[in-house]
Write a protein that holds these residues in place. Structure first.
Motif, PDB file in Angstrom:
ATOM      1  N   UNK A   1       0.819  -1.200   0.000  1.00  0.00           N
ATOM      2  CA  UNK A   1       0.000   0.000   0.000  1.00  0.00           C
ATOM      3  C   UNK A   1       0.860   1.259   0.000  1.00  0.00           C
ATOM      4  N   UNK A   2       2.004   1.202   0.682  1.00  0.00           N
ATOM      5  CA  UNK A   2       2.882   2.362   0.725  1.00  0.00           C
ATOM      6  C   UNK A   2       3.441   2.673  -0.657  1.00  0.00           C
ATOM      7  N   UNK A   3       3.665   1.627  -1.467  1.00  0.00           N
ATOM      8  CA  UNK A   3       4.179   1.838  -2.812  1.00  0.00           C
ATOM      9  C   UNK A   3       3.151   2.592  -3.664  1.00  0.00           C
ATOM     10  N   UNK A   4       1.863   2.323  -3.429  1.00  0.00           N
ATOM     11  CA  UNK A   4       0.815   3.044  -4.158  1.00  0.00           C
ATOM     12  C   UNK A   4       0.867   4.534  -3.854  1.00  0.00           C
ATOM     13  N   UNK A   5       1.065   4.881  -2.578  1.00  0.00           N
ATOM     14  CA  UNK A   5       1.112   6.285  -2.198  1.00  0.00           C
ATOM     15  C   UNK A   5       2.360   6.989  -2.737  1.00  0.00           C
ATOM     16  N   UNK A   6       3.398   6.244  -3.047  1.00  0.00           N
ATOM     17  CA  UNK A   6       4.579   6.844  -3.665  1.00  0.00           C
ATOM     18  C   UNK A   6       4.281   7.309  -5.088  1.00  0.00           C
ATOM     19  N   UNK A   7       3.402   6.584  -5.790  1.00  0.00           N
ATOM     20  CA  UNK A   7       3.071   6.923  -7.171  1.00  0.00           C
ATOM     21  C   UNK A   7       1.814   7.776  -7.293  1.00  0.00           C
ATOM     22  N   UNK A   8       1.157   8.078  -6.206  1.00  0.00           N
ATOM     23  CA  UNK A   8      -0.101   8.823  -6.251  1.00  0.00           C
ATOM     24  C   UNK A   8       0.020  10.202  -6.904  1.00  0.00           C
ATOM     25  N   UNK A   9       1.046  11.003  -6.611  1.00  0.00           N
ATOM     26  CA  UNK A   9       1.135  12.305  -7.304  1.00  0.00           C
ATOM     27  C   UNK A   9       1.277  12.173  -8.818  1.00  0.00           C
ATOM     28  N   UNK A  10       2.025  11.186  -9.280  1.00  0.00           N
ATOM     29  CA  UNK A  10       2.183  11.001 -10.726  1.00  0.00           C
ATOM     30  C   UNK A  10       0.880  10.519 -11.354  1.00  0.00           C
ATOM     31  N   UNK A  11       0.156   9.649 -10.665  1.00  0.00           N
ATOM     32  CA  UNK A  11      -1.128   9.177 -11.178  1.00  0.00           C
ATOM     33  C   UNK A  11      -2.119  10.333 -11.279  1.00  0.00           C
ATOM     34  N   UNK A  12      -2.177  11.165 -10.252  1.00  0.00           N
ATOM     35  CA  UNK A  12      -3.085  12.319 -10.287  1.00  0.00           C
ATOM     36  C   UNK A  12      -2.685  13.315 -11.372  1.00  0.00           C
ATOM     37  N   UNK A  13      -1.384  13.489 -11.587  1.00  0.00           N
ATOM     38  CA  UNK A  13      -0.916  14.385 -12.645  1.00  0.00           C
ATOM     39  C   UNK A  13      -1.345  13.875 -14.013  1.00  0.00           C
ATOM     40  N   UNK A  14      -1.212  12.564 -14.244  1.00  0.00           N
ATOM     41  CA  UNK A  14      -1.605  11.988 -15.530  1.00  0.00           C
ATOM     42  C   UNK A  14      -3.106  12.118 -15.740  1.00  0.00           C
ATOM     43  N   UNK A  15      -3.911  11.841 -14.688  1.00  0.00           N
ATOM     44  CA  UNK A  15      -5.353  12.013 -14.825  1.00  0.00           C
ATOM     45  C   UNK A  15      -5.718  13.467 -15.088  1.00  0.00           C
ATOM     46  N   UNK A  16      -5.010  14.388 -14.474  1.00  0.00           N
ATOM     47  CA  UNK A  16      -5.254  15.800 -14.733  1.00  0.00           C
ATOM     48  C   UNK A  16      -4.975  16.173 -16.181  1.00  0.00           C
ATOM     49  N   UNK A  17      -3.869  15.669 -16.722  1.00  0.00           N
ATOM     50  CA  UNK A  17      -3.562  15.932 -18.132  1.00  0.00           C
ATOM     51  C   UNK A  17      -4.613  15.327 -19.057  1.00  0.00           C
ATOM     52  N   UNK A  18      -5.092  14.138 -18.712  1.00  0.00           N
ATOM     53  CA  UNK A  18      -6.119  13.499 -19.539  1.00  0.00           C
ATOM     54  C   UNK A  18      -7.382  14.363 -19.582  1.00  0.00           C
ATOM     55  N   UNK A  19      -7.815  14.861 -18.425  1.00  0.00           N
ATOM     56  CA  UNK A  19      -9.028  15.664 -18.399  1.00  0.00           C
ATOM     57  C   UNK A  19      -8.838  17.013 -19.081  1.00  0.00           C
ATOM     58  N   UNK A  20      -7.652  17.590 -18.970  1.00  0.00           N
ATOM     59  CA  UNK A  20      -7.376  18.840 -19.689  1.00  0.00           C
ATOM     60  C   UNK A  20      -7.412  18.598 -21.192  1.00  0.00           C
ATOM     61  N   UNK A  21      -6.845  17.476 -21.648  1.00  0.00           N
ATOM     62  CA  UNK A  21      -6.867  17.160 -23.080  1.00  0.00           C
ATOM     63  C   UNK A  21      -8.287  16.945 -23.583  1.00  0.00           C
ATOM     64  N   UNK A  22      -9.093  16.238 -22.808  1.00  0.00           N
ATOM     65  CA  UNK A  22     -10.490  16.018 -23.219  1.00  0.00           C
ATOM     66  C   UNK A  22     -11.232  17.346 -23.311  1.00  0.00           C
TER      67      UNK A  22
END
Length: 56
Positions: A1-22
């Motif tokens: 679970x801790x490994x997931x929280x390490x990648x959480x900012x990058x995952x949120x950044x990618x989702x943000x870019x996806x929604x901006x592109x849409x």
């Protein structure tokens, strides 16, 4: 679970870019293509620097 929280900012950044592109594609096709290209360049720089690669 801790490994997931390490990648959480990058995952949120990618989702943000996806929604901006849409949103840009909903405004105009050309604007959407330009923003998608710019976001792919930004992602390439971020992933390259995260892996210890050389950034331009």
């Amino acid at each position: 679970m801790k490994q997931f929280f390490n990648f959480l900012p990058m995952i949120l950044f990618i989702f943000g870019l996806i929604f901006i592109n849409i949103a840009c594609f909903l405004i105009n096709l050309i604007v959407g293509l330009v923003v998608t290209g710019l976001s792919l360049i930004v992602l390439a720089i971020l992933i390259g620097s995260a892996e210890g690669g050389v950034t331009p």
